[in-house]
Scaffold this active site. Structure first.
Site, PDB file in Angstrom:
ATOM      1  N   GLY A 129      -2.141   2.772 -11.490  1.00 40.23           N
ATOM      2  CA  GLY A 129      -3.390   2.033 -11.569  1.00 40.23           C
ATOM      3  C   GLY A 129      -3.133   0.550 -11.687  1.00 40.23           C
ATOM      4  O   GLY A 129      -3.247  -0.040 -12.770  1.00 40.23           O
ATOM      5  N   SER A 131      -3.901  -1.892  -8.605  1.00 41.36           N
ATOM      6  CA  SER A 131      -4.870  -2.652  -7.808  1.00 41.36           C
ATOM      7  C   SER A 131      -6.286  -2.509  -8.349  1.00 41.36           C
ATOM      8  O   SER A 131      -6.653  -1.484  -8.919  1.00 41.36           O
ATOM      9  CB  SER A 131      -4.863  -2.168  -6.362  1.00 41.36           C
ATOM     10  OG  SER A 131      -3.567  -2.215  -5.834  1.00 41.36           O
ATOM     11  N   GLU A 246      14.548   1.220  -6.932  1.00 43.50           N
ATOM     12  CA  GLU A 246      14.547   1.806  -5.606  1.00 43.50           C
ATOM     13  C   GLU A 246      15.880   1.625  -4.893  1.00 43.50           C
ATOM     14  O   GLU A 246      16.275   2.428  -4.077  1.00 43.50           O
ATOM     15  CB  GLU A 246      13.530   0.992  -4.841  1.00 43.50           C
ATOM     16  CG  GLU A 246      12.584   1.703  -4.047  1.00 43.50           C
ATOM     17  CD  GLU A 246      11.583   0.658  -3.625  1.00 43.50           C
ATOM     18  OE1 GLU A 246      12.022  -0.404  -3.146  1.00 43.50           O
ATOM     19  OE2 GLU A 246      10.387   0.895  -3.819  1.00 43.50           O
TER      20      GLU A 246
END
Ligand SMILES: Cc1cc2nc3c(=O)[nH]c(=O)nc-3n(C[C@H](O)[C@H](O)[C@H](O)COP(=O)(O)OP(=O)(O)OC[C@H]3O[C@@H](n4cnc5c(N)ncnc54)[C@H](O)[C@@H]3O)c2cc1C
Lengths: 394, 307
Positions: A129, A131, A246
């Site tokens: 959550g 944007s 990542e």
């Protein structure tokens, strides 16, 4: 410069291949896109299989239940699972790649104990959550407000584009805890249970026609202060830390998939006729296909470069460059696919013996790639300002 | 897997860069081929990377990027790929491509004629050649030959020589693309209009970002292809079909070099269109190399055929 597997890497690859060959036949067919409970079930069952085989949290440190694999092994894992046609990370995405790693690096021992094991087994699904309707590219301008009330935050606001919100158990929520501070300085990172009173999820239908993401309305939602990860008002930094997790692997499966699709496109072109010949007889078209093949081969090489950079801890230019170039190339691939398919591209189901379903849906879906996770324009700003050192606009 | 240059490889690259910075600064560029610079480059051992140093194309590619970065003219590629059996400088001719043009003929000892059966012809025995009065790249003289000269067969396969030639030409193109990015970025940081550096405008900034993206994609492709050719030469299993790897590298490098050339002119504005600013020399060199060892279109077609 070495592109070949080391002995350890090739042993890892072999073992994984054997496991995939033995395991994938036991995995059932993918549920329909609209069947959310079914999708959660399917994705988490796969996660459980990975967990039992020791492949869950491949890039997480061992002490938190991960495999502690090297970036290269992580790459091999993603490459081999994609080639074998294994299920995607699906609804486990945010937990495994975002919220989990954030809790690993910034969480308290108690927070880690409460969430990390369940993320790894697929028992706990997370959504993101971040944007808001008024805050997309300019994320730090977000306004969802969290006011302190004893040992709780009372949260009011409106999140949007929250992928998998319907099936999630927790949400990594960015809230404004200090409205008077400069915009990057007044944000906190909270773990919000999705069954909290005052929380409403309203699915949004994507251009694909499915409900991949939702709006989330927050109306006096009470979240324990103990659910805050990192210091109060330090949420922006907490968010940025995670991105390094990542390690250059964000697009591995899709690039591997694109290389497969290029080969498939050549096959389709040999079948499809256009005017008096097959599409493949058209030299111009062959060149376009060859050109895209060069790009995806190059992007694959660049992925390997990025993964090596991650392993050495030296940040290189790869991540933004890869995101920008890959997403645009993927869209061009889908456009070319549609041109080759001709009117078969007008069907979202296979037609005339051609694999129209995959190409047509992905043609639509790929429209989102240059928007989600930082638009192409924002990537160009990042490359210009952070990598090339050009002055900011403002 | 470790897909970054090793410390030794970087040191070799730095060595070449330093020599080039002293023997061929940008100010010398307008003078064209420079015999003493050539001799200094020979001394660095660039052409002997494989024959004497026992290294491979990965190292050669890194060194050739440096040649591109300074835009130094000369028959580098053919000299390198014939280093095992000919004394340089060696230039080359593609007998299948009309008109029959040979670069740097007067600076070369021999011509490598890259037909199906590659042969070597002494440059001094070429008859009837005429120098182009107006070559596109003013620093790379071209001669037109009336016919394909005969020569003596060489002990290397055409395919291998073509792969190596395309790879090293791609390396030069990557160097050109990288330097053009640096030039555009530094100009965009200093040139001011509307009271700010032009690089602050997105329309300019994004041109520069795209230049970097083109360069890095081409460079990754180049290094991958170089490693794959080395693996093949060492009898190792290559991770990708070598022809496909080389075609991809040449295609992307040509696009990076020529695309960045156009972009760089645009960023420089009117200055970019002057003879004095060296950008046009880089672009013209990129255009020349884009016609050598297979064009982007041909490589794209070969790639498609290999799918
Ligand atoms: C499929 C999908 C899934 C998503 N999932 C999630 C999720 O799970 N959780 C979540 O929090 N968010 C999610 N997002 C949201 C995503 O991060 C935002 O859509 C994205 O950051 C862009 O914000 P925006 O949509 O408000 O567009 P805007 O920021 O309004 O952008 C509109 C246009 O303006 C351009 N623009 C904006 N600022 C600039 C600038 N400074 N310079 C140049 N151009 C500019 C943009 O490039 C774009 O073209 C998802 C989005 C998609 C498409």
């Amino acid at each position: 410069m070495d592109l070949r597997d080391s002995a350890a890497e090739s042993a890892f690859r072999e073992q994984l291949r054997d496991w995939l060959a033995a395991t994938l036949p036991t995995v059932g067919p993918e549920p329909a896109h609209t069947d959310w409970p079914g999708r959660r079930e399917y994705d988490t069952a796969w996660q459980r299989l990975l967990f039992d085989a020791g492949y869950a949290g491949i890039n997480w440190p061992k002490e938190y239940g991960g495999r502690g694999a090297t970036p290269t092994e992580h790459l091999i894992f993603l490459e081999e699972t994609e080639r074998a046609g294994a299920p995607y990370v699906g609804v486990n995405f945010v937990g495994l790649l975002h919220a989990g790693p954030t809790i690993v690096t910034e969480g308290t021992p108690q927070q880690r104990g409460a969430h990390l094991p369940k993320i790894l087994t697929g028992e706990e699904i997370w959504c993101q959550g971040f944007s808001e309707p008024g805050s997309g590219s300019d994320l730090a301008s977000m306004r969802t407000r969290a006011a302190r009330d004893g040992d709780h935050y009372v949260v009011n606001g409106h999140k949007i584009w929250t992928s998998h919100a319907e099936v999630a158990d927790y949400c990594e929520l960015l809230v404004r805890t200090d409205p008077d501070a400069p915009k990057h300085k007044g944000i906190s990172w909270l773990m919000m249970p999705m069954d909290a009173p005052g929380l409403t999820v309203r699915p949004l239908t994507t251009a694909l026609g499915s409900a991949e993401f939702s709006e989330v309305f927050l109306d006096d939602v009470r979240i324990p202060v103990a659910n805050r990860v990192g210091d109060e008002n330090d949420g922006w930094r907490v968010t940025m830390v995670t991105l390094s997790f990542e390690r250059g692997t964000a697009w591995v499966d899709q690039i591997v998939d694109s290389i497969r699709l290029i080969g498939e496109l050549a096959e389709i072109a040999k079948k499809v006729t256009s005017r008096d010949a097959t599409a493949w007889d058209d030299r111009g078209l062959r060149r376009e296909i060859g050109h895209l093949a060069a790009e995806f081969d190059g992007l694959w090489a660049m992925t390997k470069r990025g993964v090596t950079e991650a392993g050495t801890g030296v940040p290189g230019p790869t991540a933004s460059v890869l995101k920008l170039r890959y997403t645009e190339a993927r869209q061009r691939l889908m456009e070319l696919g549609a041109r080759v398919l001709g009117r078969a591209s007008l069907s979202r189901a296979d037609i005339a013996g051609l694999p129209a379903s995959e190409w047509t849906k992905e043609r639509i879906n790929s429209l989102s790639y240059t928007i989600a996770a930082g638009t192409s324009q924002i990537q160009r700003n990042i490359i210009g300002e952070r990598l090339l050192g050009l002055p900011k606009e403002r | 897997m470790h897909f970054l240059p090793t410390e030794d490889q970087l040191e070799l690259q730095r060595g070449v860069r330093e020599v080039l910075a002293s023997v061929f600064p940008l100010e010398k560029l307008p003078d064209g081929f420079d015999q003493s610079a050539w001799d200094s480059i020979v001394e660095t051992g660039v052409f002997a990377i494989r024959t004497d140093l026992g290294l491979g194309l990965a190292e050669a590619a890194l060194a050739f990027e440096e040649l591109g970065r300074v835009c130094i003219p000369g028959p580098f590629v053919a000299t390198f790929i014939t280093a095992g059996f000919a004394d340089g400088p060696v230039t080359f001719l593609d007998p299948a491509r009309q008109p029959l043009l040979v670069p740097y003929l007067e600076n070369s000892q021999a011509i490598l004629i890259l037909g199906e059966q590659p042969v070597l012809a002494p440059a001094s025995e070429v008859v009837g050649s005429t120098a182009l009065t107006e070559p596109l790249d003013p620093l790379s003289p071209l001669h037109e030959l009336p016919s394909v000269p005969s020569g003596t067969a060489v002990g290397a396969a055409a395919e291998q020589l073509k792969h190596e030639g395309a790879l090293l030409t791609a390396a030069i193109q990557v160097g050109i693309a990288a330097r053009l990015t640096e030039l555009a970025v530094s100009y965009a940081k200093t040139r001011e209009q509307f009271d700010r550096p032009i690089g602050a405008f997105q329309a300019v900034k994004h041109i520069c970002s795209d230049m970097l993206v083109r360069t890095e994609l081409a460079r990754a492709s180049l290094h991958s292809a170089a490693v794959i050719l080395d693996d093949l030469a060492n009898g190792e299993m290559a991770v990708l079909d070598p022809g496909r790897a080389v075609s991809g590298a040449k295609l992307l490098a040509d696009e990076a070099a020529t695309g960045n050339g156009r972009s760089c002119v645009q960023v420089y504005g009117g200055m970019g269109f002057t003879w004095e600013v060296p950008v046009h020399f880089f672009l013209k060199r990129a255009w020349l190399h884009a016609t050598e060892f297979g064009t982007a279109d041909e490589h794209a077609e070969d790639l498609a055929a290999a799918l």
